[in-house]
Design a protein around this motif. Structure first.
Motif, PDB file in Angstrom:
ATOM      1  N   PHE A  39       1.690  -7.591  13.222  1.00  0.00           N
ATOM      2  CA  PHE A  39       1.041  -7.611  14.818  1.00  0.00           C
ATOM      3  C   PHE A  39       2.213  -6.324  14.946  1.00  0.00           C
ATOM      4  CE2 PHE A  39      -0.264 -12.411  14.643  1.00  0.00           C
ATOM      5  CZ  PHE A  39      -1.203 -11.918  15.145  1.00  0.00           C
ATOM      6  N   ILE A  40       2.908  -5.523  14.552  1.00  0.00           N
ATOM      7  CA  ILE A  40       4.211  -4.293  14.287  1.00  0.00           C
ATOM      8  C   ILE A  40       2.609  -2.692  15.176  1.00  0.00           C
ATOM      9  CG2 ILE A  40       3.920  -3.652  12.362  1.00  0.00           C
ATOM     10  CD1 ILE A  40       6.993  -2.755  13.824  1.00  0.00           C
ATOM     11  N   ASN A  41       1.427  -2.919  15.328  1.00  0.00           N
ATOM     12  CA  ASN A  41       0.406  -1.676  15.407  1.00  0.00           C
ATOM     13  C   ASN A  41      -0.365  -2.182  15.982  1.00  0.00           C
ATOM     14  OD1 ASN A  41       2.273   0.162  13.779  1.00  0.00           O
ATOM     15  ND2 ASN A  41       1.202  -0.476  11.666  1.00  0.00           N
ATOM     16  N   GLN A  45      -1.323  -3.569  22.521  1.00  0.00           N
ATOM     17  CA  GLN A  45      -2.495  -3.878  22.940  1.00  0.00           C
ATOM     18  C   GLN A  45      -2.711  -4.633  23.683  1.00  0.00           C
ATOM     19  OE1 GLN A  45      -6.161  -3.184  19.792  1.00  0.00           O
ATOM     20  NE2 GLN A  45      -4.678  -1.300  18.914  1.00  0.00           N
ATOM     21  N   TYR A  46      -2.032  -5.677  23.200  1.00  0.00           N
ATOM     22  CA  TYR A  46      -2.105  -6.868  23.862  1.00  0.00           C
ATOM     23  C   TYR A  46      -1.694  -6.903  25.199  1.00  0.00           C
ATOM     24  CZ  TYR A  46      -3.650  -9.627  19.784  1.00  0.00           C
ATOM     25  OH  TYR A  46      -4.269  -9.680  18.849  1.00  0.00           O
ATOM     26  N   LEU A  47      -0.262  -6.528  25.685  1.00  0.00           N
ATOM     27  CA  LEU A  47       0.632  -5.630  26.434  1.00  0.00           C
ATOM     28  C   LEU A  47      -0.553  -5.209  27.903  1.00  0.00           C
ATOM     29  CD1 LEU A  47       3.620  -4.138  25.121  1.00  0.00           C
ATOM     30  CD2 LEU A  47       2.925  -6.520  25.770  1.00  0.00           C
ATOM     31  N   GLU A  48      -1.853  -4.652  27.281  1.00  0.00           N
ATOM     32  CA  GLU A  48      -2.617  -3.640  28.616  1.00  0.00           C
ATOM     33  C   GLU A  48      -3.835  -4.683  28.792  1.00  0.00           C
ATOM     34  OE1 GLU A  48      -4.482  -0.852  25.912  1.00  0.00           O
ATOM     35  OE2 GLU A  48      -2.685  -0.049  25.968  1.00  0.00           O
ATOM     36  N   HIS A  49      -3.237  -6.507  28.839  1.00  0.00           N
ATOM     37  CA  HIS A  49      -4.493  -7.439  28.954  1.00  0.00           C
ATOM     38  C   HIS A  49      -3.466  -7.821  30.065  1.00  0.00           C
ATOM     39  CE1 HIS A  49      -7.725  -6.558  26.355  1.00  0.00           C
ATOM     40  NE2 HIS A  49      -7.370  -6.450  25.665  1.00  0.00           N
ATOM     41  N   THR A  81       4.129 -20.818  26.933  1.00  0.00           N
ATOM     42  CA  THR A  81       4.885 -19.421  27.945  1.00  0.00           C
ATOM     43  C   THR A  81       5.216 -20.273  29.142  1.00  0.00           C
ATOM     44  OG1 THR A  81       2.693 -20.203  29.668  1.00  0.00           O
ATOM     45  CG2 THR A  81       2.045 -18.676  27.649  1.00  0.00           C
ATOM     46  N   SER A  82       5.684 -21.679  28.931  1.00  0.00           N
ATOM     47  CA  SER A  82       6.614 -22.205  30.029  1.00  0.00           C
ATOM     48  C   SER A  82       7.779 -22.342  29.476  1.00  0.00           C
ATOM     49  CB  SER A  82       5.943 -23.273  30.783  1.00  0.00           C
ATOM     50  OG  SER A  82       4.238 -23.527  31.622  1.00  0.00           O
ATOM     51  N   ASN A  83       7.905 -22.321  28.593  1.00  0.00           N
ATOM     52  CA  ASN A  83       8.995 -23.223  27.349  1.00  0.00           C
ATOM     53  C   ASN A  83      10.043 -21.725  26.889  1.00  0.00           C
ATOM     54  OD1 ASN A  83       9.581 -26.015  28.239  1.00  0.00           O
ATOM     55  ND2 ASN A  83       7.600 -25.804  28.122  1.00  0.00           N
ATOM     56  N   TYR A  84       9.393 -21.631  26.488  1.00  0.00           N
ATOM     57  CA  TYR A  84      10.194 -19.790  25.615  1.00  0.00           C
ATOM     58  C   TYR A  84       9.989 -18.354  26.248  1.00  0.00           C
ATOM     59  CZ  TYR A  84       8.781 -23.174  22.025  1.00  0.00           C
ATOM     60  OH  TYR A  84       9.312 -24.016  20.936  1.00  0.00           O
ATOM     61  N   PRO A  85      10.676 -18.065  26.082  1.00  0.00           N
ATOM     62  CA  PRO A  85      10.631 -16.196  26.705  1.00  0.00           C
ATOM     63  C   PRO A  85       9.724 -15.967  25.811  1.00  0.00           C
ATOM     64  CG  PRO A  85      12.668 -16.294  25.782  1.00  0.00           C
ATOM     65  CD  PRO A  85      12.187 -17.600  26.007  1.00  0.00           C
ATOM     66  N   LEU A  86       9.184 -15.169  26.600  1.00  0.00           N
ATOM     67  CA  LEU A  86       8.041 -13.900  25.709  1.00  0.00           C
ATOM     68  C   LEU A  86       8.110 -12.690  26.285  1.00  0.00           C
ATOM     69  CD1 LEU A  86       5.048 -16.336  26.291  1.00  0.00           C
ATOM     70  CD2 LEU A  86       7.017 -16.178  23.584  1.00  0.00           C
ATOM     71  N   ASP A  87       8.973 -11.650  26.566  1.00  0.00           N
ATOM     72  CA  ASP A  87       9.676 -10.786  26.775  1.00  0.00           C
ATOM     73  C   ASP A  87       9.398  -9.679  26.002  1.00  0.00           C
ATOM     74  OD1 ASP A  87      10.069 -11.082  29.406  1.00  0.00           O
ATOM     75  OD2 ASP A  87      12.700 -11.503  27.971  1.00  0.00           O
ATOM     76  N   CYS A  88       9.208  -9.885  23.982  1.00  0.00           N
ATOM     77  CA  CYS A  88       8.772  -8.921  23.053  1.00  0.00           C
ATOM     78  C   CYS A  88       8.355  -9.704  22.153  1.00  0.00           C
ATOM     79  CB  CYS A  88       9.921  -8.524  22.778  1.00  0.00           C
ATOM     80  SG  CYS A  88      11.626  -9.291  22.355  1.00  0.00           S
ATOM     81  N   PHE A  89       8.057  -9.232  21.286  1.00  0.00           N
ATOM     82  CA  PHE A  89       6.773  -9.631  19.928  1.00  0.00           C
ATOM     83  C   PHE A  89       7.880 -10.914  19.255  1.00  0.00           C
ATOM     84  CE2 PHE A  89       4.519 -10.220  16.131  1.00  0.00           C
ATOM     85  CZ  PHE A  89       4.420 -10.655  16.386  1.00  0.00           C
TER      86      PHE A  89
END
Length: 199
Positions: A39-41, A45-49, A81-89
């Motif tokens: 997923f590194i590359n 692209q997910y951040l744009e949605h 999405t409610s129980n984990y931080p999701l600030d980076c991959f």
């Protein structure tokens, strides 16, 4: 929770170590999906949605359930999405590994994803409780193992060059950055398995 990440080269006994640790009552050790390499590359692209988090989790679920990985897991997107931080991959990777562990009734996990050494400083930053195991093997046996594999590396020179580069990178983490890691020699693992694993 103290997830464990394997550092080192392929063909160094990583699947043996994964299998052994997976027998522990508290450690899940599923087939490695090599999250960061995959997923590194494309992560940006997910951040744009506007619904990028949900899309990424769905794609990760489909990926880990592919027969090649065979995790057989159903992810609750709202729960994640409610129980984990999701600030980076790294956070997504940790969340999915943890969900896999919980489905097995375990409290943490072991990751032998390829090239963890490339991402180790980010892993330590984003998962402060992470622990690291550096597994190394006699390079002659490691090269011989590569040459028995019909893909990727085809000559002893190519295999030893890859081995040297990756050992240098792992040792750089240890000596330059001071990353705390438990060192395991493959030959000790197979000759004195119980003692090595109990440590």
């Amino acid at each position: 929770m103290n997830p464990i990440f394997l550092l080192g080269s392929e063909r160094s006994g990583s699947n043996l170590l994964r299998t052994l640790l997976g027998k522990h009552s508290q450690i899940a050790a599923p087939i490695a999906p090599h999250f960061c390499d995959v997923f590194i590359n494309v992560y940006h692209q997910y951040l744009e949605h506007h619904d990028g988090k949900e899309l990424l989790i769905k794609d990760i679920e489909e990926y880990v359930n592919h027969p090649f990985n065979d995790w057989n897991i159903s992810l609750d997107i709202e729960h994640i999405t409610s129980n984990y931080p999701l600030d980076c991959f790294i956070h997504y990777m940790n969340a999915i590994y943890m969900e896999k562990a919980l489905t097995e009734g375990k409290i943490t996990y072991f990751s032998k994803d390829n090239h963890n050494h490339r991402y180790a400083l980010g892993i330590k930053k984003d998962i402060p409780s992470a622990r690291f195991v550096y597994l190394y093997r006699d390079p002659r046996d490691q090269v011989a193992s590569w040459l028995r594999t019909p893909v990727h590396l085809h000559t002893p020179y190519a295999a030893i060059q890859k081995w040297k580069l990756e050992q240098d990178q792992c040792l750089h983490l240890l000596h330059f950055y001071g990353l705390d890691m438990f060192l395991v020699k493959y030959e000790d693992l197979i000759s004195n398995t119980e003692s090595v694993i109990s440590n």
